[in-house]
Design a protein around this motif. Sequence first.
Motif, PDB file in Angstrom:
ATOM      1  N   GLY A  76       0.922  -1.055  -0.258  1.00  0.00           N
ATOM      2  CA  GLY A  76      -0.189   0.105   0.023  1.00  0.00           C
ATOM      3  C   GLY A  76       1.056   1.673   0.116  1.00  0.00           C
ATOM      4  O   GLY A  76       1.817   0.996  -0.570  1.00  0.00           O
ATOM      5  N   GLY A  77       0.535   1.902   0.859  1.00  0.00           N
ATOM      6  CA  GLY A  77       0.990   3.360   0.273  1.00  0.00           C
ATOM      7  C   GLY A  77       0.877   4.615  -1.209  1.00  0.00           C
ATOM      8  O   GLY A  77       1.556   5.943  -0.745  1.00  0.00           O
ATOM      9  N   GLY A  78       0.009   4.240  -2.215  1.00  0.00           N
ATOM     10  CA  GLY A  78       0.727   4.660  -3.112  1.00  0.00           C
ATOM     11  C   GLY A  78      -0.599   5.322  -4.147  1.00  0.00           C
ATOM     12  O   GLY A  78      -0.716   6.205  -4.409  1.00  0.00           O
ATOM     13  N   PHE A  79      -2.333   5.037  -3.367  1.00  0.00           N
ATOM     14  CA  PHE A  79      -3.537   4.865  -4.553  1.00  0.00           C
ATOM     15  C   PHE A  79      -4.284   5.624  -3.830  1.00  0.00           C
ATOM     16  O   PHE A  79      -4.495   4.919  -2.351  1.00  0.00           O
ATOM     17  CB  PHE A  79      -2.848   4.407  -5.089  1.00  0.00           C
ATOM     18  N   ASN A 123       6.801   6.115  -1.733  1.00  0.00           N
ATOM     19  CA  ASN A 123       5.974   5.991  -0.626  1.00  0.00           C
ATOM     20  C   ASN A 123       5.805   4.595  -0.422  1.00  0.00           C
ATOM     21  O   ASN A 123       4.446   4.230   0.436  1.00  0.00           O
ATOM     22  CB  ASN A 123       4.753   6.955  -0.403  1.00  0.00           C
ATOM     23  N   GLN A 124       5.499   3.923  -1.250  1.00  0.00           N
ATOM     24  CA  GLN A 124       5.112   2.728  -1.243  1.00  0.00           C
ATOM     25  C   GLN A 124       5.641   1.698  -0.451  1.00  0.00           C
ATOM     26  O   GLN A 124       6.805   1.571  -0.369  1.00  0.00           O
ATOM     27  CB  GLN A 124       4.818   2.356  -2.440  1.00  0.00           C
ATOM     28  N   TRP A 125       4.619   1.204   0.599  1.00  0.00           N
ATOM     29  CA  TRP A 125       5.234   0.265   1.695  1.00  0.00           C
ATOM     30  C   TRP A 125       4.175  -1.079   1.060  1.00  0.00           C
ATOM     31  O   TRP A 125       3.716  -1.635   1.019  1.00  0.00           O
ATOM     32  CB  TRP A 125       5.844   0.368   2.947  1.00  0.00           C
ATOM     33  N   PHE A 126       5.353  -2.235   2.239  1.00  0.00           N
ATOM     34  CA  PHE A 126       4.718  -3.803   1.843  1.00  0.00           C
ATOM     35  C   PHE A 126       4.745  -4.778   3.399  1.00  0.00           C
ATOM     36  O   PHE A 126       5.674  -4.445   4.188  1.00  0.00           O
ATOM     37  CB  PHE A 126       4.848  -4.619   0.574  1.00  0.00           C
ATOM     38  N   ILE A 127       4.087  -5.182   3.536  1.00  0.00           N
ATOM     39  CA  ILE A 127       3.569  -6.103   4.613  1.00  0.00           C
ATOM     40  C   ILE A 127       4.322  -7.990   4.355  1.00  0.00           C
ATOM     41  O   ILE A 127       3.723  -8.749   3.150  1.00  0.00           O
ATOM     42  CB  ILE A 127       3.291  -5.630   5.549  1.00  0.00           C
ATOM     43  N   ASN A 128       5.610  -8.229   5.248  1.00  0.00           N
ATOM     44  CA  ASN A 128       5.965  -9.826   4.505  1.00  0.00           C
ATOM     45  C   ASN A 128       5.040 -10.838   5.294  1.00  0.00           C
ATOM     46  O   ASN A 128       5.296 -11.054   5.927  1.00  0.00           O
ATOM     47  CB  ASN A 128       7.613  -9.782   4.465  1.00  0.00           C
ATOM     48  N   LEU A 129       4.184 -11.590   4.196  1.00  0.00           N
ATOM     49  CA  LEU A 129       3.592 -12.433   4.878  1.00  0.00           C
ATOM     50  C   LEU A 129       4.724 -13.557   5.228  1.00  0.00           C
ATOM     51  O   LEU A 129       3.662 -14.233   5.334  1.00  0.00           O
ATOM     52  CB  LEU A 129       2.202 -12.530   4.368  1.00  0.00           C
ATOM     53  N   ALA A 130       5.203 -14.158   4.881  1.00  0.00           N
ATOM     54  CA  ALA A 130       5.964 -14.986   4.702  1.00  0.00           C
ATOM     55  C   ALA A 130       7.409 -14.326   4.914  1.00  0.00           C
ATOM     56  O   ALA A 130       7.465 -13.007   5.121  1.00  0.00           O
ATOM     57  CB  ALA A 130       5.912 -15.820   3.837  1.00  0.00           C
ATOM     58  N   ASN A 131       7.999 -15.645   5.162  1.00  0.00           N
ATOM     59  CA  ASN A 131       9.797 -15.261   4.572  1.00  0.00           C
ATOM     60  C   ASN A 131      10.214 -15.333   3.284  1.00  0.00           C
ATOM     61  O   ASN A 131       9.842 -16.670   2.792  1.00  0.00           O
ATOM     62  CB  ASN A 131      10.555 -16.260   5.841  1.00  0.00           C
TER      63      ASN A 131
END
Length: 255
Positions: A76-79, A123-131
Amino acid sequence: MTGKFVKLLLAATALNFSSLANATIVEVTTNLGKFEINLYDQSTPVTVQNFLNYVSSGRYDGTVIHRSVPGFVIQGGGFVFEQQLPLQAVSTNAAIVNEPKWSNVRGTVAMAKLANNPNSATNQWFINLANNSGGAPSLDKQNGGFTVFGHISSADMSVADAIAALPSFAFNGISDLPLRNYSADDRNDNKPLVADNFVVIESMVVVDARVDTVAGQTLVPTTNSGASDGDDSSGGSANWLWLLSLGLLKLARRK
């Protein structure tokens, strides 16, 4: 307005921004629940300050989670959604230098970048759902390594997992858009999207301004032995119309 009052106001404003600059924990409120991001102020200072600049300016408020790949990441973070598609891009600051120090393991938060253009996260970031550190997709090594700048507690990851569990659809060049209360039949019937269909970041606020809240916690170092602490040539962002090639597993910032 008296000169004394103006000075007091400026002093209060400066104090407020000073607190933001040193913030460690940011609370993220979505329409699917809340989670907190514990930032790594001392080890990834450029990335954290960049993130906080967007937080303090309110530019993350109202943005949507525009990408969800279960078992991989949500992004998220971008739109923002402004009553109709396509999604509208949020204004960005200058790109920042990459700081690939920590590993992309489950629960960590990292910056998205343009493929083959390391120092371009905005500005865009992400969350790692796994390793996602090694093997495939190997985000610790790909494109110079993706900068991890914070983490979410295991308890709060239930919100991220709930977002990842939503069905995702292709719209206007976005291939993995997670949607609420929207089905495959709706997509086949070209049912128009409304605001309630999106996962929305309603607000991001600083809830703990201490810079040492990660003290005593075990952080996982990056698996990229060649990663540097800030002068690495990695980093990047991608046009939001560019589709992620799942075969190459390149994580890209879309704009």
